[in-house]
Each structure stands twice: as structure tokens, then as C-alpha cells.
Motif scaffolding. Sequence first.
Motif, PDB file in Angstrom:
ATOM      1  N   ARG A  45       0.774  -1.170  -0.049  1.00 26.31           N
ATOM      2  CA  ARG A  45       0.129  -0.094  -0.115  1.00 26.31           C
ATOM      3  C   ARG A  45       0.810   1.303   0.018  1.00 26.31           C
ATOM      4  O   ARG A  45       0.570   2.364  -0.823  1.00 26.31           O
ATOM      5  N   ALA A  48       2.648   1.645  -3.467  1.00 22.37           N
ATOM      6  CA  ALA A  48       1.667   2.138  -4.349  1.00 22.37           C
ATOM      7  C   ALA A  48       1.244   3.692  -4.283  1.00 22.37           C
ATOM      8  O   ALA A  48       0.998   4.294  -5.191  1.00 22.37           O
ATOM      9  N   ALA A  49       0.885   4.016  -2.765  1.00 19.93           N
ATOM     10  CA  ALA A  49       0.539   5.378  -2.687  1.00 19.93           C
ATOM     11  C   ALA A  49       1.904   6.231  -3.133  1.00 19.93           C
ATOM     12  O   ALA A  49       1.573   7.498  -3.508  1.00 19.93           O
ATOM     13  N   GLU A  52       1.575   6.642  -7.102  1.00 22.01           N
ATOM     14  CA  GLU A  52       0.643   7.292  -7.481  1.00 22.01           C
ATOM     15  C   GLU A  52       0.756   8.915  -7.207  1.00 22.01           C
ATOM     16  O   GLU A  52       0.341   9.715  -7.914  1.00 22.01           O
ATOM     17  N   ASP A  53       1.317   9.058  -6.041  1.00 24.07           N
ATOM     18  CA  ASP A  53       1.396  10.498  -5.572  1.00 24.07           C
ATOM     19  C   ASP A  53       2.707  11.118  -6.368  1.00 24.07           C
ATOM     20  O   ASP A  53       2.228  12.222  -6.989  1.00 24.07           O
ATOM     21  N   SER A  55       3.166  10.289  -9.596  1.00 28.23           N
ATOM     22  CA  SER A  55       2.377  10.387 -10.964  1.00 28.23           C
ATOM     23  C   SER A  55       1.483  11.667 -10.734  1.00 28.23           C
ATOM     24  O   SER A  55       1.565  12.590 -11.810  1.00 28.23           O
ATOM     25  N   GLU A  56       0.870  11.888  -9.778  1.00 30.18           N
ATOM     26  CA  GLU A  56      -0.092  13.012  -9.707  1.00 30.18           C
ATOM     27  C   GLU A  56       0.708  14.251 -10.058  1.00 30.18           C
ATOM     28  O   GLU A  56       0.154  15.124 -10.303  1.00 30.18           O
ATOM     29  N   GLU A  60       6.741  11.077 -12.110  1.00 33.55           N
ATOM     30  CA  GLU A  60       7.173   9.731 -12.141  1.00 33.55           C
ATOM     31  C   GLU A  60       8.143   9.671 -13.307  1.00 33.55           C
ATOM     32  O   GLU A  60       8.783   8.430 -13.218  1.00 33.55           O
TER      33      GLU A  60
END
Length: 72
Positions: A45, A48-49, A52-53, A55-56, A60
Motif C-alpha cells: 500500500r 503504491a501510494a 501514485e503521488d 504520478s499525480e 514519475e
Amino acid sequence: MTENFLSARRLVQAGARYVSLNFSRWDWHGGNFNRARQDMPMLDRATAALIEDLSERGMERDVSVVVWGEFG
């Protein structure tokens, strides 16, 4: 433990070229399977977070995320 991942993202955002962090204990000489059942979902988790962070925030492509255990 996930605070380490947030700190890593903040360091990358501030321009750090290399960030190393640890998660849990580095060595499980006893109760390996029980410890893995506890720690691996948290590691999954948190990783993945982090991705994702990144990427946002459009970071990335500037970052390589590498995860390994005691034996690489």
C-alpha cells in the motif's frame, strides 16, 4: 511507517537526487511467514501510494523506485 514514504516524496520534490528509506525490520530470523503476512500488505500500500503521488505530481518520469529485501 508510511511517514517514511511521504518524507521520500517530499525530498524528491525538493530536488534530492537519491533517497533511501527502510520499512519495518531488516531481518526476520524468526516467524518469517507471520511477519511477511503483516508487513507485505503495508509495504504494498505504501509503495503504491508513493508511485501514485509521484504520478499525480508529474514526477514519475524523474524517479526510479526500487524495492528490495535483505538479500537484494
